[in-house]
Structures are given as structure tokens and as C-alpha cells.
Design a protein around this motif. Structure first.
Motif, short mmCIF file in Angstrom:
data_model
loop_
_atom_site.label_atom_id
_atom_site.label_comp_id
_atom_site.label_asym_id
_atom_site.label_seq_id
_atom_site.Cartn_x
_atom_site.Cartn_y
_atom_site.Cartn_z
N ALA A 40 -3.08 4.73 -2.71
CA ALA A 40 -2.22 3.41 -2.38
C ALA A 40 -2.12 3.42 -0.72
N LYS A 41 -2.23 2.29 -0.08
CA LYS A 41 -1.64 2.18 1.13
C LYS A 41 -0.43 1.48 1.19
N GLU A 42 -0.31 0.44 0.30
CA GLU A 42 0.87 -0.31 0.11
C GLU A 42 1.00 -0.61 -1.12
N VAL A 43 2.23 -0.77 -1.67
CA VAL A 43 2.61 -1.05 -3.09
C VAL A 43 3.85 -2.25 -2.91
N GLU A 44 3.48 -3.21 -3.88
CA GLU A 44 4.40 -4.09 -4.14
C GLU A 44 4.75 -4.40 -5.45
N LEU A 45 6.00 -4.78 -5.81
CA LEU A 45 6.51 -4.93 -7.20
C LEU A 45 6.78 -6.48 -7.31
N VAL A 46 6.18 -6.89 -8.37
CA VAL A 46 6.51 -8.41 -8.73
C VAL A 46 7.63 -8.49 -9.94
N ARG A 47 8.87 -9.02 -9.68
CA ARG A 47 9.64 -9.03 -11.07
C ARG A 47 9.23 -10.09 -11.75
N ASP A 48 9.98 -9.82 -13.13
CA ASP A 48 9.50 -10.81 -14.44
C ASP A 48 9.41 -12.25 -14.13
N ASP A 49 10.39 -12.70 -13.02
CA ASP A 49 10.67 -14.05 -12.65
C ASP A 49 9.43 -14.58 -11.83
N ALA A 50 8.58 -13.61 -11.33
CA ALA A 50 7.45 -13.99 -10.43
C ALA A 50 7.83 -14.51 -9.17
N LYS A 51 9.14 -14.41 -8.83
CA LYS A 51 9.54 -15.03 -7.49
C LYS A 51 9.97 -13.78 -6.63
N THR A 52 10.48 -12.91 -7.19
CA THR A 52 10.81 -11.66 -6.40
C THR A 52 10.02 -10.71 -6.07
N THR A 53 9.52 -10.43 -4.77
CA THR A 53 8.58 -9.32 -4.42
C THR A 53 9.20 -8.16 -3.91
N LEU A 54 8.93 -6.89 -4.19
CA LEU A 54 9.62 -5.85 -3.50
C LEU A 54 8.67 -4.81 -2.91
N LYS A 55 8.91 -4.31 -1.86
CA LYS A 55 8.24 -2.94 -1.32
C LYS A 55 8.80 -1.87 -2.01
N ALA A 56 7.67 -1.10 -2.29
CA ALA A 56 8.13 0.32 -2.71
C ALA A 56 7.18 1.32 -2.19
N LYS A 57 7.49 2.60 -2.33
CA LYS A 57 6.88 3.68 -1.89
C LYS A 57 6.62 4.83 -2.91
N VAL A 58 5.37 5.56 -3.00
CA VAL A 58 5.10 6.35 -3.96
C VAL A 58 5.75 7.56 -3.55
N VAL A 59 6.71 8.06 -4.71
CA VAL A 59 7.61 9.39 -4.53
C VAL A 59 6.58 10.60 -4.79
N GLY A 60 5.97 10.42 -5.76
CA GLY A 60 5.05 11.64 -6.46
C GLY A 60 4.05 11.17 -7.50
N THR A 61 3.05 11.79 -7.72
CA THR A 61 2.23 11.52 -8.84
C THR A 61 1.72 12.80 -9.60
N ASP A 62 1.39 12.92 -10.77
CA ASP A 62 1.07 14.03 -11.56
C ASP A 62 -0.32 13.36 -11.97
N PRO A 63 -1.54 13.72 -11.58
CA PRO A 63 -2.79 13.30 -12.36
C PRO A 63 -3.02 13.97 -13.62
N ARG A 64 -2.56 15.12 -13.96
CA ARG A 64 -2.90 15.65 -15.19
C ARG A 64 -2.05 14.88 -16.27
N THR A 65 -1.07 14.29 -16.03
CA THR A 65 -0.60 13.43 -17.08
C THR A 65 -0.73 12.06 -16.84
N ASP A 66 -1.13 11.67 -15.67
CA ASP A 66 -1.54 10.12 -15.13
C ASP A 66 0.09 9.42 -15.22
N VAL A 67 1.29 10.00 -14.57
CA VAL A 67 2.30 9.43 -14.33
C VAL A 67 2.62 9.65 -12.80
#
Length: 535
Positions: free
Chosen positions: A173-200
Motif C-alpha cells: 500500500a502507498k495510500e490507505v483510505e477508510l470509508v465509513r458506513d454512511d458512505a460520506k466520511t472518508t478517513l486517511k489511515a496508515k499501516v501500523v503492522g502486518t503479519d503475512p503468516r496469519t493474513d492480519v
């Protein structure tokens, strides 16, 4: 004397009789209409229906998911990821620009467009694609960076903005955006960490807000096969979709990784649901949707979720240090089959069989050897090989554990300090040359194999015997392959075909129906049970 009704001529004739018949019909219809109106206005049941009327009953209490859906949906988000593409531009078959279809890379004609080089230089189509960099290899080299978009789902797990999703959703990922359930609010987010072995993966919303709506994880010990669950997510980019089903199985191993322990659900899950939560009817997260089984690519009612207990452990480590460090014994293991259990004198096919203890690892230092069967960790039973992997991985490096294992018909114990699981290494493939015959080589009729000393075959090491041929009708057919290196037969090292025969004879004389061969294949060592019959 009888007369025909058409020949007699009563008063009024045929027309009069016809009028009388029509009048009688009209009167009958009028009466029926009156009764029908009365039935509609008074609620009375017509006489003709009284004998077959089905009395209405109270509707059964069917489950409704509306209340739980209303509670949890504000915590679920759509995840939009901008990724940087690498490699040459992919094209749809015969199409100008754009990606090829999924699973089928696009073909590429000369200059990037099929037949484009056959057009004159001043052709409008050729000028158009050159203007936008299509079909112009030099232009593509001048602008090598290209970006793509992927979509998935996620959910808040804390009021300060931590969000869980799948690793494969935010990979590269270069950029991550989150869209809330109301489909109106868009939030910027960063990746804290990943674990490929469990896909989390763990994300964090930018900003200092502390009151995001969030959900909690369930205690999956209470989750049973047959329990109702709902999946909430972003299938096909639609967002805010709720589907329902039941937990159809637990402990599924689908070959996705070394720690597979999935919940299987039959709620509809499709592309874009990845990373989204599966809830019980209390609104607790029982799993994170990560995979589907689908011959067609769409939902067929077989979906897999990472259990809550695995996700909570991984998320805690990602939040603390950004990576997941796992405990490590340093032994190659394999399942204990009925044949292996019988060969080792075990009553049940349970535990993890040590195929090899790697040099310098905690397992080797604690005295573990090939042929040992690890049965317990800190007193907890090891059901099978993957269960041992999961148990050891749940501990941090440096943790002291007690292992109970089976060796030579006895139950033994040892204490060891876990090391740190190294990065997964790719096993190198050693392809043996044609066999080199020696006095130690030859055939074993009982197994139906041809062998030669490993020292005579390049890349096979200096111990054991290389399998140079396997009889399709022999006992080893389907279990041994050309190039396998047999290190031991029945717990005895072998250096010649005679050693193999002697070990098999000894096993038969002791009344065993099968014998264990310790075999090295592609730099991995494992035990292979082969039936030999009783002596």
C-alpha cells in the motif's frame, strides 16, 4: 311418443326459452355477487370455501439480524488502497490499454497494441495511443511508475482509531483510505503492522479523535458449529452489506499457512469482504473474513474467517512493536498417521512426529531426535502437527516450555527455551544426476525400489541412499520418488541396499506390519510409512 325439443313449438319459441335461461343465469350471478360482497364486508367465509379454509396461525419467532446489524455497522469500514504496480503494462486480449482479466494476463501485440505497427504514422488511432503513452515503449520507460487500486473491508477495535483488516488487502500500500458506513466520511489511515503468516493487518486512523465506534472480540470457546453469524463488509465495492449464515465448521486447514485454524461460515462472502468482521448475535467479532472457496469466483456458501483468538494475539503484538515474533523449537515435524503410530508402538495417532532436529536449535540442544513424537506442551495435549506449530508460535521468543514426547516406547520430558522464528527460507531443489552404480547399490524387492549411495549422486549429500527407480506395483509406489534420499529404515541408518533388506527383515520378525523410512526430499526431511506385511 317422444318429440325433439327443437321440433316442438311451445309459446314463445326458441328465443323465449333462451331469454329465460339468460335471465336465470343473471339472477344467479347477482345472488353470488351479493354473497361475495357480504363476505368481503362482514368477513364471512363463502359456503363453498368453508370446508377447506386454512385457519391463520401466529407466525413463528424467526431470527432477525436487524438489531445487531444496526449496532455494529457504524464500526465497519470499507478499505481503499492505492498500490504501486510493477513490471510491464498489462493489456486485455486485443484491447487498447487497461489490465487483463483476473487470472488471465493480457496479451500484448507489437508496440503494445495488436496491429498498431501496421497503421500509418498519421493515423488518428496511432497518434491517440502515442499521445497517452500506449504503444510507445520509450514513453513507458520514461514514466515507469503506475498505480492501481484495491478494495477490502475492516473494522474499528478501539475508540482511538485502530482498525483491523487483512494483510493481503493492504500489501504494497502507498495510500490507505477508510470509508465509513454512511458512505460520506472518508478517513486517511496508515499501516501500523502486518503479519503475512496469519493474513492480519493493523491500521491507525490519522488524527486525535478518541470516540470512534468500535466492536469487541468474542470468546470463541463459546462459538459452536451451527451458531448464527452475520458478515458485514464491502463486497464488490458496494459497502455496508450484511449477510447471514451459520458457523458450518471449525479448525479448517485450507493450506493458506502454517497456522491455519479457520472458522468456516456459509454467510455470503465475496470479493471486497476480505478483512471484514463476522459477528455473533451479541455483536461480538468471532472472526475476520479472509478467503472463500469458489470454483466460479463468486459466493458458493463456503467462506473462511480467522478466529478471534488468533487475531487478538496478533493485533496485540502489532500494536506493541509493529511485527509478530514467534517462538521456535527448530525441528521439522509431520503428522502421525495410523501406520506411523503402529510402527512406533503408540496407541493413538496423535502428536507431532519429529522428522529432524536442526543443528544448533533449541530442540537439538534439548535432546530431541528424529523419530520422537511430541505429545504435550506445558501439559496441554498436542492433537496433531499443526497444533504443535500453533502452540509454540503463541509464545514469545525466550519463553521456557516443557515438552512431553514419546521415544522407544517411553514417555519422556524436557525443558527448553524457545528461540526466535527465522524468516521463512525457500527450500532449494537438488536435482540428482543419473544414478552411479556401486557395490552398495541395487534393488529391494520388498519395497520395489532401486537405490544407490547418496555420495555417488551430485547434490545428494554423503549419507543415505538415493532412490533411482520405483516399481509402480511395489510397496513404495506413491510414497517414494526418484531422487529421494533414504536416511534410515526402521530407525537404522542405511548405506547400502543390503542395509535396507536387513532393516525390513528385522521389522517383520518383530511382528510389524509397516516400517518407517526417514527420507530427505528437496532439503526437507520426513518419515514415510511403508507397509511390509507380517513375517
Amino acid at each position: 311418443m317422444s318429440t325433439s325439443p327443437y321440433s316442438s313449438k311451445p309459446k314463445g319459441g326458441f328465443l323465449a326459452r333462451r331469454r329465460a335461461t339468460l335471465l336465470a343465469s343473471a339472477l344467479a350471478l347477482g345472488v353470488a355477487g351479493t354473497l361475495g360482497v357480504q363476505a368481503l364486508t362482514t368477513g364471512a367465509t363463502p359456503a363453498y370455501a368453508q370446508s377447506s379454509a386454512i385457519a391463520p396461525q401466529a407466525a413463528p419467532a424467526l431470527p432477525s439480524f436487524a438489531d445487531v446489524a444496526d449496532r455494529v455497522r457504524p464500526a465497519v469500514v470499507s478499505v481503499r488502497v492505492k498500490t504501486e504496480a510493477t513490471g510491464p503494462l498489462a493489456m486485455g486480449p486485443g484491447g487498447p490499454g487497461g489490465p487483463g482479466g483476473p487470472g488471465a494476463p493480457g496479451q500484448r501485440g507489437p508496440g503494445g497494441i495488436p496491429g498498431l505497427d501496421q497503421l500509418p504514422d498519421d493515423h488518428p488511432l496511432k497518434r491517440f495511443f502515442k499521445q497517452f503513452g500506449q504503444g510507445d515503449e520509450q514513453q513507458q520507460r520514461r514514466n515507469p511508475r503506475r498505480f492501481g487500486m484495491s478494495q477490502g473491508s475492516g473494522f474499528f477495535i478501539s475508540g482511538d482509531g485502530y482498525v483491523v483488516t487483512n494483510n493481503h488487502v493492504v500489501a504494497n500500500a502507498k495510500e490507505v483510505e477508510l470509508v465509513r458506513d454512511d458512505a460520506k466520511t472518508t478517513l486517511k489511515a496508515k499501516v501500523v503492522g502486518t503479519d503475512p503468516r496469519t493474513d492480519v493487518a493493523l491500521l491507525k486512523v490519522e488524527g486525535d479523535r478518541k470516540d470512534w465506534p468500535y466492536v469487541s472480540f468474542a470468546d470463541n470457546k463459546q462459538t459452536r458449529i451451527g451458531d448464527w453469524v452475520i458478515a458485514v463488509g464491502n463486497p464488490f465495492g458496494l459497502g455496508g452489506t450484511v449477510t447471514a449464515g451459520i458457523v458450518s465448521a471449525r479448525g479448517r486447514d485450507i493450506g493458506a499457512g502454517p497456522y491455519d485454524d479457520f472458522l468456516q461460515i456459509d454467510a455470503a462472502v465475496n470479493h471486497g469482504n476480505s478483512g471484514g468482521p463476522t459477528f455473533n448475535l451479541r455483536g461480538e467479532v468471532v472472526g475476520v473474513n479472509t478467503a472463500i472457496y469458489s470454483p466460479s469466483g463468486g459466493n458458493v456458501g463456503v467462506a473462511f474467517s480467522i478466529p478471534a483468538e488468533i487475531v487478538t494475539d496478533v493485533v496485540a503484538k502489532l500494536k506493541d512493536v509493529g511485527v509478530v515474533e514467534r517462538g521456535y523449537i527448530g525441528v521439522q515435524i509431520q503428522p502421525v498417521t495410523d501406520e506411523i503410530a503402529e510402527s512406533l508402538g503408540l496407541k493413538t495417532a496423535q502428536g507431532a512426529l519429529v522428522a529432524e532436529a536442526q543443528s544448533g536449535t533449541p530442540g537439538e540442544k534439548a535432546g530431541l531426535k528424529s523419530g520422537d513424537v511430541i505429545q504435550k506442551v506445558n501439559g496441554e495435549t498436542v492433537a496433531e502437527a499443526r497444533d504443535l506449530s500453533r502452540k509454540i508460535a503463541s509464545f514469545n521468543p525466550g519463553t521456557k516450555v516443557e515438552l512431553t514426547y514419546w521415544r522407544d516406547g517411553k514417555e519422556l520430558k524436557t525443558d527448553l527455551t524457545l528461540g526466535k522464528l527465522p524468516e521463512q527460507q525457500q527450500a532449494s531443489l537438488n536435482s540428482g544426476d543419473d544414478e552411479s552404480e556401486s557395490d552398495a547399490g541395487g534393488a529391494n524387492v520388498k519395497l520395489g525400489i532401486q537405490v544407490t549411495p547418496a555420495s555417488r549422486v551430485a547434490g545428494s549429500g554423503d549419507k543415505g541412499l538415493v532412490v533411482t527407480g520405483v516399481d509402480d506395483d511395489g510397496q513404495a509406489a506413491g510414497k517414494l520418488e526418484q531422487g529421494d534420499v533414504i536416511l534410515e529404515v526402521g530407525g537404522r541408518e542405511v548405506t547400502s541396499a543390503k542395509d535396507v533388506t536387513a532393516s525390513l527383515d528385522a521389522a517383520q520378525k518383530s511382528g510389524k506390519r509397516s516400517v518407517l523410512l526417514r527420507v530427505k526430499r528437496n532439503d526437507a526431511t520426513r518419515f514415510v510409512p511403508v507397509e511390509i506385511g507380517r513375517g
